[in-house]
Motif scaffolding. Structure first.
Motif, PDB file in Angstrom:
ATOM      1  N   ASP A 139       0.835  -1.202   0.000  1.00  0.00           N
ATOM      2  CA  ASP A 139       0.000   0.000   0.000  1.00  0.00           C
ATOM      3  C   ASP A 139       0.870   1.254   0.000  1.00  0.00           C
ATOM      4  OD1 ASP A 139      -2.135  -1.669   0.022  1.00  0.00           O
ATOM      5  OD2 ASP A 139      -2.511  -1.500   2.194  1.00  0.00           O
ATOM      6  N   LEU A 140       1.976   1.221   0.744  1.00  0.00           N
ATOM      7  CA  LEU A 140       2.866   2.388   0.786  1.00  0.00           C
ATOM      8  C   LEU A 140       3.518   2.641  -0.575  1.00  0.00           C
ATOM      9  CD1 LEU A 140       4.205   4.623   2.412  1.00  0.00           C
ATOM     10  CD2 LEU A 140       5.960   2.963   3.102  1.00  0.00           C
ATOM     11  N   ASP A 141       3.881   1.578  -1.233  1.00  0.00           N
ATOM     12  CA  ASP A 141       4.476   1.741  -2.559  1.00  0.00           C
ATOM     13  C   ASP A 141       3.453   2.288  -3.554  1.00  0.00           C
ATOM     14  OD1 ASP A 141       6.841   0.787  -1.579  1.00  0.00           O
ATOM     15  OD2 ASP A 141       6.580  -1.277  -2.299  1.00  0.00           O
ATOM     16  N   ALA A 142       2.233   1.829  -3.456  1.00  0.00           N
ATOM     17  CA  ALA A 142       1.201   2.344  -4.365  1.00  0.00           C
ATOM     18  C   ALA A 142       0.917   3.805  -4.097  1.00  0.00           C
ATOM     19  CB  ALA A 142      -0.068   1.505  -4.218  1.00  0.00           C
ATOM     20  N   THR A 198       0.542  10.461  -3.226  1.00  0.00           N
ATOM     21  CA  THR A 198      -0.111  10.831  -1.975  1.00  0.00           C
ATOM     22  C   THR A 198       0.794  10.655  -0.774  1.00  0.00           C
ATOM     23  OG1 THR A 198      -0.991   8.580  -1.830  1.00  0.00           O
ATOM     24  CG2 THR A 198      -2.372  10.238  -2.917  1.00  0.00           C
ATOM     25  N   ALA A 199       1.885   9.880  -0.914  1.00  0.00           N
ATOM     26  CA  ALA A 199       2.838   9.665   0.165  1.00  0.00           C
ATOM     27  C   ALA A 199       4.190  10.171  -0.285  1.00  0.00           C
ATOM     28  CB  ALA A 199       2.926   8.180   0.530  1.00  0.00           C
ATOM     29  N   ASN A 249      13.090   7.690  -6.619  1.00  0.00           N
ATOM     30  CA  ASN A 249      11.939   7.647  -7.517  1.00  0.00           C
ATOM     31  C   ASN A 249      11.169   6.344  -7.267  1.00  0.00           C
ATOM     32  OD1 ASN A 249      10.096   7.877  -9.581  1.00  0.00           O
ATOM     33  ND2 ASN A 249      11.649   8.108 -11.208  1.00  0.00           N
ATOM     34  N   PRO A 250       9.862   6.432  -6.919  1.00  0.00           N
ATOM     35  CA  PRO A 250       9.107   5.192  -6.631  1.00  0.00           C
ATOM     36  C   PRO A 250       8.834   4.345  -7.872  1.00  0.00           C
ATOM     37  CG  PRO A 250       7.651   7.072  -6.538  1.00  0.00           C
ATOM     38  CD  PRO A 250       9.021   7.631  -6.707  1.00  0.00           C
TER      39      PRO A 250
END
Length: 561
Positions: A20-23, A29-30, A42-43
């Motif tokens: 969820d954090l990666d998404a 949003t994070a 960069n995610p």
């Protein structure tokens, strides 16, 4: 996934929260994850790029494993090396406990000592104790460890040059002393000493030796050497011709003017001369056309043209297949052509006349000038041009000595087989010339004149001289142009008796017909054109056994009746 790999295995709840954090980071949003330097990651970077391998994993999110590390290569420089042979202060006076038993230094043990092994070490003698070496820690990299010349001092190699120079100077001095001590003045002995010294140092010495020895060495190895401009294998004899000798200047570099002669790079040919102002004889390169019209090149072109024309007429002539046949046919064709030209010229002159108009002075005399280049020396001899200068020898020519008008060797005496002077017929070298009187005297003293004069009957004065001769002296033999044993020849009785006695002695010794009947070593004959006298021939005839005579073996036996 920008996060690094977890230290342990994640539970199902932790794995779901990580997803969820990666998404949320990809959606924006994070906030993005930060590395150890505080820079955002960069995610959207794939996991196989952002995840560090196990041997570089630090446990925190980071991309340092993808960046080039900042490596300090100061320790990897080749100049970093220890000071070879450096000593730490003065040497100790007494042996110290734990030092090397051989030299007395504290920095190494006996098995690591590089000094010469002593019969009694410094531990027992307390003498000549060496100073301690400076132990240097040099941090060398990969290249510095494997460099075989690392730490080499070029100034050390200068000692080798100095040593060889000193040895060469000593050899040179020794050879000079040996030559000075030579008691003989023979040049061969001096060359032998110099050659022996040359063999030792194997270097050419300009002060000794001879050019003949160097020429012999060059001739010895000339066959095995490669020819200039060719790749020649002396074993297989395969020659590959290079288009240019590498030592020569290229054709296109002789004249750099773009408007000069054209150079074809594909065939490497320059047909015209690059320098028009320089004569072709003095130019380094006069163009390819100059070589095509000089030497034997025109003859080869004429021979090729003759082969083509003969082949076109139906004759089987091919210059490359049978060059000897083509050359012989071409020579025969030229001879017949000259003969036909002479025949036609004679026939035309005989029919129409006008031979007097063909005899004219040369063009050079009529015009007083010529296009032919001839170079003369100060003495008037031709050096370069149409006429070929005569070769001069190292001996003086046309030098007449002792009043002679001809050189030595200009006359040959057929009777004696000796060379002499043609001006006086003297066969004695460097004699004084007597001129015509010498020629008459040589004719009068010749053997033929003496023999012909002996045929004439002696005068009254000569008879008186013969009567007053001593009995022991030999009488002059009567020689003539007739053959021995022919004609009316007077035989001396005393000589005949002596010849009969010699013939009997010869037969008593058992000599055959092929044996020399009269020993020339004991009694040489007089000089003349015959070796056998009339008396000797008559004695041989009288003593010869006639095998064809039927009464030769007859023996009168009284009891035969």
């Amino acid at each position: 996934m920008a996060s690094s790999s977890a230290v342990g295995k994640l539970s199902r709840e932790e794995f779901r929260r990580q997803k969820d954090l990666d998404a949320a980071r990809k959606a924006g949003t994070a906030p993005a994850a930060l590395d150890e330097e505080g820079r955002p990651i960069n995610p959207h970077i794939p996991q196989y790029i952002s995840q560090a391998p196990w041997y570089l994993d630090t446990g925190a999110p980071s991309l340092s494993h993808q960046r080039r590390p900042q490596d300090d290569r100061t320790s990897n420089k080749l100049e970093n090396w220890y000071d070879r042979g450096a000593k730490a202060g003065p040497a100790a006076k007494k042996y110290r406990k734990g030092a090397c038993e051989n030299c007395g230094a504290l920095t190494h043990k006996k098995q690591d000592c590089l000094e010469r092994p002593r019969k009694k070490g410094a531990k027992f003698t307390n003498q000549d104790i060496q100073a301690d070496e400076i132990i240097q820690e040099v941090a060398s990299g990969y290249d510095a460890k494997r460099d075989r010349w690392n730490g080499f001092d070029p100034s050390e190699h200068k000692k080798i040059y100095e040593e060889y120079a000193a040895i060469e100077a000593a050899r040179q001095k020794l050879r000079e002393e040996e030559i000075d001590n030579q008691t003989t003045t023979d040049l061969a002995a001096v060359r032998k000493v110099a050659k022996a010294g040359k063999r030792e140092d194997k270097e050419a010495d300009p002060d000794f030796g001879s050019s003949e020895e160097e020429d012999a060495d060059e001739e010895k190895y000339a066959d095995a050497a490669d020819a200039v401009g060719q790749k020649l294998d002396t074993k297989t004899r395969i020659t590959v011709r290079n288009l240019r000798i590498r030592e020569d200047t290229a054709k296109y570099l002789i004249n750099l003017d773009p408007s000069s002669a054209y150079y074809d790079p594909k065939t490497r040919s320059m047909r015209d001369a690059p320098d028009k102002n320089i004569p072709a004889e003095d130019a380094v390169f006069a163009g390819d056309n100059f070589f095509r019209h000089s030497g034997e090149a025109p003859d080869v072109q004429q021979l090729q043209l003759f082969a083509w024309q003969a082949s076109a007429r139906g004759n089987d002539v091919h210059l490359n297949a049978n060059p000897t046949q083509g050359q012989l046919l071409h020579q025969e064709y030229r001879e017949k052509k000259e003969q036909m030209k002479d025949v036609s010229k004679v026939s035309i002159l005989a029919k129409y006349g006008g031979a007097e108009y063909l005899e004219r002075a040369p063009k050079e005399l009529l015009q007083g000038q010529t296009e032919d280049y001839i170079e003369y020396s100060r003495t008037g001899h031709v050096i370069k041009g149409r006429e070929r200068a005569k070769a001069k020898t190292k001996y003086p020519e046309d030098v007449y000595v002792n009043n002679h008008t001809d050189v030595w060797g200009s006359w040959y005496d057929m009777s004696t087989g000796n060379w002499g002077y043609a001006c006086c017929h003297s066969d004695i070298h460097i004699s004084y010339c007597a001129g015509q009187a010498g020629i008459e005297a040589a004719k009068a003293s010749s053997a033929q004149v003496l023999l012909s004069s002996s045929v004439n009957p002696p005068t009254d004065e000569q008879k008186e001289e013969e009567e007053t001769e001593k009995p022991g002296e030999r009488v002059e033999q009567n020689f003539s142009k007739k053959r021995v044993g022919e004609g009316d020849v007077k035989i001396d009785k005393d000589r005949l008796a002596y010849a009969l006695n010699e013939e009997k002695k010869r037969k008593a010794r058992g000599g055959g017909d092929d044996e020399d009947r009269f020993n020339k070593k004991k009694k040489p004959l007089e000089s003349g054109s015959h070796d056998v006298t009339e008396e000797q021939l008559e004695a041989y005839r009288m003593q010869r056994r006639n095998a064809e005579d039927p009464m030769a073996n007859y023996v009168d036996n009284e009891n035969s009746y």
